[in-house]
Design an enzyme around this catalytic site. Sequence first.
Site, PDB file in Angstrom:
ATOM      1  N   ASN A  11      -3.003  -2.109   0.693  1.00 19.39           N
ATOM      2  CA  ASN A  11      -2.467  -0.814   1.118  1.00 19.39           C
ATOM      3  C   ASN A  11      -2.276   0.006  -0.159  1.00 19.39           C
ATOM      4  O   ASN A  11      -1.337  -0.232  -0.912  1.00 19.39           O
ATOM      5  CB  ASN A  11      -1.126  -1.034   1.843  1.00 19.39           C
ATOM      6  CG  ASN A  11      -0.426   0.283   2.137  1.00 19.39           C
ATOM      7  OD1 ASN A  11      -1.014   1.364   2.028  1.00 19.39           O
ATOM      8  ND2 ASN A  11       0.851   0.211   2.505  1.00 19.39           N
ATOM      9  N   LYS A  13      -1.446   3.032  -0.459  1.00 20.30           N
ATOM     10  CA  LYS A  13      -0.407   4.069  -0.329  1.00 20.30           C
ATOM     11  C   LYS A  13      -0.925   5.391  -0.898  1.00 20.30           C
ATOM     12  O   LYS A  13      -2.112   5.686  -0.789  1.00 20.30           O
ATOM     13  CB  LYS A  13       0.887   3.618  -0.994  1.00 20.30           C
ATOM     14  CG  LYS A  13       1.317   2.225  -0.562  1.00 20.30           C
ATOM     15  CD  LYS A  13       2.722   1.899  -0.948  1.00 20.30           C
ATOM     16  CE  LYS A  13       3.007   0.453  -0.573  1.00 20.30           C
ATOM     17  NZ  LYS A  13       4.378   0.063  -0.740  1.00 20.30           N
ATOM     18  N   HIS A  97       4.362   0.942   9.117  1.00 16.01           N
ATOM     19  CA  HIS A  97       4.780   0.464   7.795  1.00 16.01           C
ATOM     20  C   HIS A  97       6.227   0.901   7.559  1.00 16.01           C
ATOM     21  O   HIS A  97       6.640   1.968   8.008  1.00 16.01           O
ATOM     22  CB  HIS A  97       3.853   1.059   6.720  1.00 16.01           C
ATOM     23  CG  HIS A  97       4.081   0.447   5.369  1.00 16.01           C
ATOM     24  ND1 HIS A  97       5.111   0.845   4.556  1.00 16.01           N
ATOM     25  CD2 HIS A  97       3.437  -0.546   4.711  1.00 16.01           C
ATOM     26  CE1 HIS A  97       5.081   0.116   3.441  1.00 16.01           C
ATOM     27  NE2 HIS A  97       4.066  -0.732   3.517  1.00 16.01           N
ATOM     28  N   GLU A  99       7.674   2.180   5.202  1.00 13.15           N
ATOM     29  CA  GLU A  99       7.838   3.512   4.593  1.00 13.15           C
ATOM     30  C   GLU A  99       7.704   4.602   5.659  1.00 13.15           C
ATOM     31  O   GLU A  99       8.355   5.647   5.567  1.00 13.15           O
ATOM     32  CB  GLU A  99       6.821   3.702   3.453  1.00 13.15           C
ATOM     33  CG  GLU A  99       7.245   2.909   2.218  1.00 13.15           C
ATOM     34  CD  GLU A  99       6.117   2.440   1.331  1.00 13.15           C
ATOM     35  OE1 GLU A  99       5.003   2.981   1.410  1.00 13.15           O
ATOM     36  OE2 GLU A  99       6.357   1.494   0.547  1.00 13.15           O
ATOM     37  N   GLU A 169       6.726  -7.716   7.179  1.00 11.50           N
ATOM     38  CA  GLU A 169       7.044  -7.201   5.846  1.00 11.50           C
ATOM     39  C   GLU A 169       8.550  -6.970   5.741  1.00 11.50           C
ATOM     40  O   GLU A 169       9.055  -5.916   6.145  1.00 11.50           O
ATOM     41  CB  GLU A 169       6.326  -5.870   5.619  1.00 11.50           C
ATOM     42  CG  GLU A 169       4.820  -5.973   5.651  1.00 11.50           C
ATOM     43  CD  GLU A 169       4.185  -4.899   4.784  1.00 11.50           C
ATOM     44  OE1 GLU A 169       3.452  -5.280   3.874  1.00 11.50           O
ATOM     45  OE2 GLU A 169       4.445  -3.707   5.001  1.00 11.50           O
ATOM     46  N   GLY A 175       7.706  -3.805  -2.705  1.00 11.00           N
ATOM     47  CA  GLY A 175       7.730  -3.059  -3.963  1.00 11.00           C
ATOM     48  C   GLY A 175       8.930  -3.390  -4.838  1.00 11.00           C
ATOM     49  O   GLY A 175       9.234  -2.689  -5.803  1.00 11.00           O
ATOM     50  N   SER A 210       5.662  -7.776  -2.034  1.00  9.67           N
ATOM     51  CA  SER A 210       5.492  -8.254  -3.409  1.00  9.67           C
ATOM     52  C   SER A 210       4.587  -9.480  -3.523  1.00  9.67           C
ATOM     53  O   SER A 210       4.852 -10.400  -4.307  1.00  9.67           O
ATOM     54  CB  SER A 210       6.863  -8.522  -4.053  1.00  9.67           C
ATOM     55  OG  SER A 210       7.612  -7.335  -4.109  1.00  9.67           O
TER      56      SER A 210
HETATM   57  C1  PEP Z   1       3.245  -2.835   1.259  1.00 10.56           C
HETATM   58  O1  PEP Z   1       3.282  -1.690   0.914  1.00 10.56           O
HETATM   59  O2  PEP Z   1       2.862  -3.105   2.404  1.00 10.56           O
HETATM   60  C2  PEP Z   1       3.672  -3.862   0.312  1.00 10.56           C
HETATM   61  C3  PEP Z   1       3.821  -5.069   0.765  1.00 10.56           C
HETATM   62  O3  PEP Z   1       3.873  -3.467  -0.983  1.00 10.56           O
HETATM   63  P1  PEP Z   1       4.078  -4.447  -2.250  1.00 10.56           P
HETATM   64  O4  PEP Z   1       3.019  -5.492  -2.192  1.00 10.56           O
HETATM   65  O5  PEP Z   1       3.951  -3.570  -3.451  1.00 10.56           O
HETATM   66  O6  PEP Z   1       5.452  -5.041  -2.112  1.00 10.56           O
END
Ligand code: PEP
Length: 252
Positions: A11, A13, A97, A99, A169, A175, A210
Amino acid sequence: MKKREVHIVGNWKMNQTLEEISKFFIEMSKMKMELKCKAWIAPQSIHIPILKEIAFTTGSIQIGAQNCSEHESGAYTGEISPLALADMGTEFVIIGHSERRMLYGEKSELLNKKVLLALKHKLKVIYCVGETLAEREADQTFSVIESQLNIGLQNIPAELAHLLIIAYEPVWAIGTGKTASAEQAEEVHAFIRTKLTMNADKTLILYGGSVKPDNIDSLLLKENIDGALVGGASLGAQDFRALCSSGSTAMM
Ligand code: PEP
């Protein structure tokens, strides 16, 4: 050997310039490897046609979107229709997601409309669920996830259920550099599988939060973890390739 095909989904972003995209694929093409897992990337929507063209020539990466509208067409300035995504040959779309849920106030009821419309246009849907740190600490992880699944996935026609993918998630792991342990993640993935009312054994459940080359292997060892949705570590070719290499190894 995994029961289901491992998927590594990047992803991106709101990142990557044209120059960075070109560098990413040049570096990827230098690192010859035989992919045994699926490698998917969701760039900013404006970049989908470019990535599709590159992916067509390299033949190994599928391209998707990070979000879509709950409407098919009409006066919705700035929105992207799932019909347009399907028209462009987009493979998949990420919906819900954290976000989108947190920064744009998207609730599971709205996300359900997006899920149904995207499925109607035969897009594969990665529907994201996950709890916040406060919810985990208040012992609400399972109830939060159950509600996100129940509302977000209601009324899916049985004949489209095979297009659905779930991503777990935990919001506190996105992040932040904090990953759920493989055991914590597996506990929730197994729970999610018990809550799926259709196609449960075949549905892919990805973990996100992460994920990096140094922690993916232990996650992929778990029975119900079928791959990863990756933000930060998907932006560089070296790390993305390493993640795909782990995915390929897990398939053997
Ligand atoms: C994501 O944005 O779905 C995500 C898991 O980000 P990160 O791997 O940076 O934690």
